[in-house]
Design a protein around this motif. Structure first.
Motif, PDB file in Angstrom:
ATOM      1  N   LYS A   1      39.260  28.997  46.144  1.00 41.32           N
ATOM      2  CA  LYS A   1      40.131  29.656  45.067  1.00 41.32           C
ATOM      3  C   LYS A   1      40.426  28.961  43.643  1.00 41.32           C
ATOM      4  O   LYS A   1      41.293  29.211  42.929  1.00 41.32           O
ATOM      5  N   ALA A   2      40.370  27.455  43.674  1.00 37.56           N
ATOM      6  CA  ALA A   2      40.759  26.494  42.894  1.00 37.56           C
ATOM      7  C   ALA A   2      40.081  26.857  41.370  1.00 37.56           C
ATOM      8  O   ALA A   2      40.690  26.881  40.471  1.00 37.56           O
ATOM      9  N   PRO A   3      38.741  27.319  41.287  1.00 33.81           N
ATOM     10  CA  PRO A   3      38.179  27.822  40.153  1.00 33.81           C
ATOM     11  C   PRO A   3      38.898  28.809  39.648  1.00 33.81           C
ATOM     12  O   PRO A   3      39.216  29.102  38.024  1.00 33.81           O
ATOM     13  N   GLU A   4      39.614  29.800  40.188  1.00 30.09           N
ATOM     14  CA  GLU A   4      40.337  30.978  39.687  1.00 30.09           C
ATOM     15  C   GLU A   4      41.577  30.336  39.208  1.00 30.09           C
ATOM     16  O   GLU A   4      42.010  31.228  38.286  1.00 30.09           O
ATOM     17  N   LYS A   5      41.976  29.189  39.301  1.00 28.64           N
ATOM     18  CA  LYS A   5      43.265  28.654  38.539  1.00 28.64           C
ATOM     19  C   LYS A   5      42.861  27.537  37.696  1.00 28.64           C
ATOM     20  O   LYS A   5      43.682  26.822  37.190  1.00 28.64           O
ATOM     21  N   ASN A   6      41.610  27.564  37.613  1.00 30.54           N
ATOM     22  CA  ASN A   6      40.816  26.602  36.373  1.00 30.54           C
ATOM     23  C   ASN A   6      41.010  24.941  36.626  1.00 30.54           C
ATOM     24  O   ASN A   6      41.336  24.263  36.027  1.00 30.54           O
ATOM     25  N   ILE A   7      41.171  24.889  38.217  1.00 29.03           N
ATOM     26  CA  ILE A   7      41.220  23.707  38.479  1.00 29.03           C
ATOM     27  C   ILE A   7      39.933  23.068  39.226  1.00 29.03           C
ATOM     28  O   ILE A   7      39.338  23.580  40.180  1.00 29.03           O
ATOM     29  N   SER A   8      39.471  21.859  38.636  1.00 26.31           N
ATOM     30  CA  SER A   8      38.165  21.390  38.964  1.00 26.31           C
ATOM     31  C   SER A   8      38.672  20.396  40.208  1.00 26.31           C
ATOM     32  O   SER A   8      39.759  19.741  39.789  1.00 26.31           O
ATOM     33  N   PHE A   9      37.783  20.068  41.254  1.00 24.04           N
ATOM     34  CA  PHE A   9      38.111  19.240  42.244  1.00 24.04           C
ATOM     35  C   PHE A   9      36.920  18.048  42.267  1.00 24.04           C
ATOM     36  O   PHE A   9      35.974  18.423  42.464  1.00 24.04           O
ATOM     37  N   ASP A  10      37.306  16.934  42.003  1.00 27.01           N
ATOM     38  CA  ASP A  10      36.477  16.001  42.093  1.00 27.01           C
ATOM     39  C   ASP A  10      37.291  14.614  42.718  1.00 27.01           C
ATOM     40  O   ASP A  10      38.330  14.243  42.461  1.00 27.01           O
ATOM     41  N   GLN A  11      36.651  14.058  43.783  1.00 28.20           N
ATOM     42  CA  GLN A  11      37.314  13.368  44.618  1.00 28.20           C
ATOM     43  C   GLN A  11      37.879  11.898  44.189  1.00 28.20           C
ATOM     44  O   GLN A  11      38.746  11.416  44.099  1.00 28.20           O
TER      45      GLN A  11
ATOM     46  N   CYS B   1      46.788  10.071  43.247  1.00 26.37           N
ATOM     47  CA  CYS B   1      47.542   9.911  44.709  1.00 26.37           C
ATOM     48  C   CYS B   1      48.945   9.691  44.543  1.00 26.37           C
ATOM     49  O   CYS B   1      49.858   9.901  45.440  1.00 26.37           O
ATOM     50  N   GLU B   2      49.270   8.880  43.623  1.00 28.05           N
ATOM     51  CA  GLU B   2      50.763   8.539  43.624  1.00 28.05           C
ATOM     52  C   GLU B   2      51.746   9.568  43.454  1.00 28.05           C
ATOM     53  O   GLU B   2      52.910   9.628  43.676  1.00 28.05           O
ATOM     54  N   LEU B   3      51.210  10.874  43.103  1.00 31.00           N
ATOM     55  CA  LEU B   3      51.931  11.857  43.005  1.00 31.00           C
ATOM     56  C   LEU B   3      52.370  12.527  44.259  1.00 31.00           C
ATOM     57  O   LEU B   3      53.176  13.551  44.520  1.00 31.00           O
ATOM     58  N   LEU B   4      51.713  12.030  45.445  1.00 31.81           N
ATOM     59  CA  LEU B   4      51.931  12.728  46.631  1.00 31.81           C
ATOM     60  C   LEU B   4      53.164  11.789  47.152  1.00 31.81           C
ATOM     61  O   LEU B   4      53.080  10.899  48.129  1.00 31.81           O
TER      62      LEU B   4
ATOM     63  N   LYS C   1      53.063  23.809  45.916  1.00 32.58           N
ATOM     64  CA  LYS C   1      51.783  24.665  45.717  1.00 32.58           C
ATOM     65  C   LYS C   1      50.496  23.659  45.742  1.00 32.58           C
ATOM     66  O   LYS C   1      50.504  22.743  45.069  1.00 32.58           O
ATOM     67  N   PHE C   2      49.611  24.201  46.234  1.00 36.31           N
ATOM     68  CA  PHE C   2      48.247  23.470  46.257  1.00 36.31           C
ATOM     69  C   PHE C   2      47.653  23.743  44.937  1.00 36.31           C
ATOM     70  O   PHE C   2      46.838  22.696  44.731  1.00 36.31           O
ATOM     71  N   LEU C   3      47.580  24.851  44.303  1.00 35.69           N
ATOM     72  CA  LEU C   3      46.883  25.092  43.029  1.00 35.69           C
ATOM     73  C   LEU C   3      47.903  25.736  42.150  1.00 35.69           C
ATOM     74  O   LEU C   3      48.155  26.867  42.076  1.00 35.69           O
TER      75      LEU C   3
ATOM     76  N   ARG D   1      46.571  17.030  45.942  1.00 32.99           N
ATOM     77  CA  ARG D   1      46.945  17.754  47.086  1.00 32.99           C
ATOM     78  C   ARG D   1      45.576  18.195  47.636  1.00 32.99           C
ATOM     79  O   ARG D   1      45.399  18.273  49.204  1.00 32.99           O
ATOM     80  N   LEU D   2      44.734  18.578  46.934  1.00 30.53           N
ATOM     81  CA  LEU D   2      43.261  18.938  47.130  1.00 30.53           C
ATOM     82  C   LEU D   2      42.623  17.672  48.133  1.00 30.53           C
ATOM     83  O   LEU D   2      41.927  18.095  49.206  1.00 30.53           O
ATOM     84  N   LEU D   3      42.710  16.624  47.738  1.00 32.44           N
ATOM     85  CA  LEU D   3      42.056  15.527  47.947  1.00 32.44           C
ATOM     86  C   LEU D   3      42.733  15.169  49.709  1.00 32.44           C
ATOM     87  O   LEU D   3      42.173  14.711  50.406  1.00 32.44           O
ATOM     88  N   LEU D   4      43.960  15.351  49.649  1.00 32.57           N
ATOM     89  CA  LEU D   4      44.589  15.288  50.981  1.00 32.57           C
ATOM     90  C   LEU D   4      44.020  16.333  51.753  1.00 32.57           C
ATOM     91  O   LEU D   4      43.899  15.909  53.284  1.00 32.57           O
ATOM     92  N   SER D   5      43.918  17.409  51.326  1.00 32.86           N
ATOM     93  CA  SER D   5      43.624  18.281  52.282  1.00 32.86           C
ATOM     94  C   SER D   5      42.160  18.322  52.894  1.00 32.86           C
ATOM     95  O   SER D   5      41.913  18.370  54.024  1.00 32.86           O
TER      96      SER D   5
END
Length: 599
Positions: free
Chosen positions: A488-498, A505-508, A560-562, A573-577
């Motif tokens: 569902k990430a693309p629907e929110k215009n969120i790209s994920f690259d590890q 990560c400091e935001l976690l 919110k994950f996305l 959060r996607l990385l942690l997931s």
């Protein structure tokens, strides 16, 4: 990090020994564990409490001296004394994210180690007599044995899985003779089938296969088969006050033995046709059943191959002075090694006993060069442990090389009521039937979720339910949920690259996010502990906890994950997931359970 802290503690101990605060010969048996409460740091050592007695001081006082001599440990922000004398260690904030790098690099190897790489271990399990299909009790031994072997391999050991095929004993003769009697019936002969013979319809199927191949070639007169055979047991029509059958006359054991002897005499070499047909049919069924269950063996060891090895083993025992003759039988002096009584290894008629085969089999194992042998037996074999260990010592080997793990019975429950496990004919609920009802995943998981020596109440309704109460479903759902989030990430215009996500990560900073990071970091230690203790349930409990943390994080208010308004936090959060998903998959693989991509 665990190793670095342990090394630092070892240096502190050495310093205290040089000051004669601790004895020079003191052996450190303390443990360093992950803390359950993050407010108490990341690691806790009980070294001060373990050493306080030999030091002659209170644990907290000794802990102060240990801290005073503790060298600096990189990535540890502080160490402090807590409670009765624990020493707690706190990681630097950045160090908590290193686990993500480790998982990203090691992927499906994360949690695996080489701590037992010097070990060559044989794990022998199931080893049910090939006289009928596997029942649900055998299934527990199969799941437990396979998972123990998986754990040992995960810690670097070379592991051989082995099934001991009891293809030479009396039970196989009972099965062969049962098959022959059914063969005679199917060929039109009339007889009274023995009470102690194998009753299942599968015996008729084996007999029919022989008829299909050879017709009535092996028919002999029923009168000859039953000639001079002792009477079969006769019971009273009603049970006694204790609910048991009352024997009026006869002996079912002597009856079937007489039929075996007559069948062998009348058929001669052709008796092997029935013996081998029965053995092959049942063994093929067992092998197929286990393979479908994800349980495989490097070797299927035939008891019949032990004839020469039995002679060798008894000769060694005789040479070492541990055999004697009494009333025509040959006895092993097992009492000299702690057994409750001596054991017969060869009867006056020249036949060797099952125990003699066990001695020879373990001699064969030891001669193959294993550093350790693990036998997994049913709980009803508890009395065999002392005698087998006695034989190993008497042969000149070290019985501490053998570990025997006992597997308790299984009860099936449905709708709050216990399921009848066997019919009047003695046919148990089979492993295949259980797998068809609940699936391999639930069976593999719930079979190992208690210590092997504990009884299992297997709830069939729970095992197929789709709820958080069904642990295996809940864990698998956590794994699949990560894929759903990513899709569902693309629907929110969120790209994920590890690599990019790692920079954020400091935001976690949420407590539950820090708890998940600590849980991920603890996985390798859990694998080692579970392997060394032969306790697969430790992995299952860990996965339950990790899945619960993940689901709780996902459902937490305000999380919110996305989030299109905070893409950097979403990526973290996607990385942690993704890392949670990887560790869930690694743990499920050890247990022999699937990690589905979608549910």
């Amino acid at each position: 990090m665990n190793t670095a802290i342990q090394n630092a503690l070892a240096q502190a101990v050495a310093a205290l020994q040089s000051e004669n605060i601790l004895p020079q010969d003191w052996q450190n048996s303390s443990v360093l564990t992950r803390t359950k409460d993050r407010s108490h740091g990341d690691f806790a050592s009980n070294i001060a409490m373990v050493a306080s007695k030999v030091a002659g001081m209170k644990p907290r006082d000794l802990a102060e001296k240990i801290l005073a001599n503790l060298p600096t440990v990189a990535d540890i922000s502080k160490a402090e004394i807590a409670g009765p004398g624990f020493i707690n260690f706190f990681l630097n904030a950045d160090q908590r994210f290193v686990v993500l790098d480790t998982i990203a690099t090691q992927k499906d190897q994360y949690g695996r180690s080489q701590v037992n790489q010097a070990e060559k271990i044989q794990v022998e399990f199931v080893s049910a007599n090939p006289t009928s299909s596997l029942h649900v009790g055998h299934g527990r031994g199969a799941a437990y044995g396979m998972t123990v072997a998986n754990l040992l391999e995960a810690t670097g050991a070379t592991v051989d899985r082995e099934y001991y095929v009891n293809d030479a004993g009396r039970q196989m003769d009972i099965l062969a003779t049962s098959t022959y009697l059914r063969y005679l019936e199917l060929c039109g002969q009339t007889l009274v089938f023995p009470k102690n013979a194998y009753q299942g319809d599968y015996v008729k199927d084996i007999a029919q296969s022989i008829i299909d191949a050879d017709q009535d070639k092996y028919v002999r007169t029923v009168a000859d088969v039953y000639a001079e055979v002792p009477e079969d047991v006769q019971y009273a029509e009603e049970l006694n006050a204790e609910g048991n059958k009352v024997v009026l006359s006869g002996d079912k054991e002597k009856h079937i033995d007489g039929l075996i002897a007559n069948s062998q005499k009348l058929l001669g070499a052709d008796y092997a046709v029935f013996h081998q047909a029965a053995l092959k049919a049942i063994l093929d069924d067992i092998q197929d059943d286990l393979a479908d269950f994800g349980v495989t063996f490097a070797k299927w060891f035939s008891e019949a191959s032990l004839i020469e090895k039995i002679d060798e083993a008894l000769a060694v025992l005789d040479q070492r002075g541990f055999l004697y003759e009494k009333e025509g039988n040959i006895w092993f002096k097992s009492t000299e090694f702690g057994d409750e009584k001596d054991r017969v290894v060869k009867r006056r008629n020249g036949q060797t006993t099952y125990f003699a085969s066990d001695i020879a089999y373990h001699l064969d194992k030891l001669q193959r060069g294993y550093t350790h042998i693990v036998d997994i037996w049913g709980s009803d074999h508890h009395g065999y442990i002392a005698r087998v260990k006695a034989a190993i010592d008497a042969l000149g080997y070290d019985s501490s090389k053998l570990t025997v793990l006992l597997v308790q019975f299984v009860s099936l429950w449905r709708g709050g009521e216990m399921v009848q496990m066997s019919s009047r004919s003695g046919q148990f609920v089979t492993l295949r039937e259980l797998r068809q009802e609940v699936g391999n995943d639930a069976a593999r998981f719930y079979y190992v979720m208690r210590k092997s020596e504990q009884h299992i109440d297997f709830d069939l309704d729970l095992a197929v339910s789709q709820s958080k109460d069904n642990a295996v479903y809940y864990i698998q759902y956590a794994h699949a949920r990560v894929n759903s989030i990513l899709s569902k990430a693309p629907e929110k215009n969120i790209s994920f690259d590890q690599a990019t996500a790692r920079e954020h990560c400091e935001l976690l900073t949420l407590p539950i996010e820090e708890e998940i990071l600590a849980k991920l970091a603890a996985y390798p230690e859990i694998v080692i502990r579970a392997a060394n203790a032969y306790e697969p349930h430790q992995i299952g409990n860990y996965l339950k906890d990790l899945a619960a943390l993940f689901h709780g994080w996902y459902a937490q208010d305000g999380v919110k994950f996305l989030d299109e308004s905070n893409i950097e936090l979403s990526q973290a959060r996607l990385l942690l997931s993704v890392n949670v998903q990887q560790v869930l998959r690694n743990g499920l693989t050890v247990l022999g359970v699937r990690a589905p991509e979608a549910m």
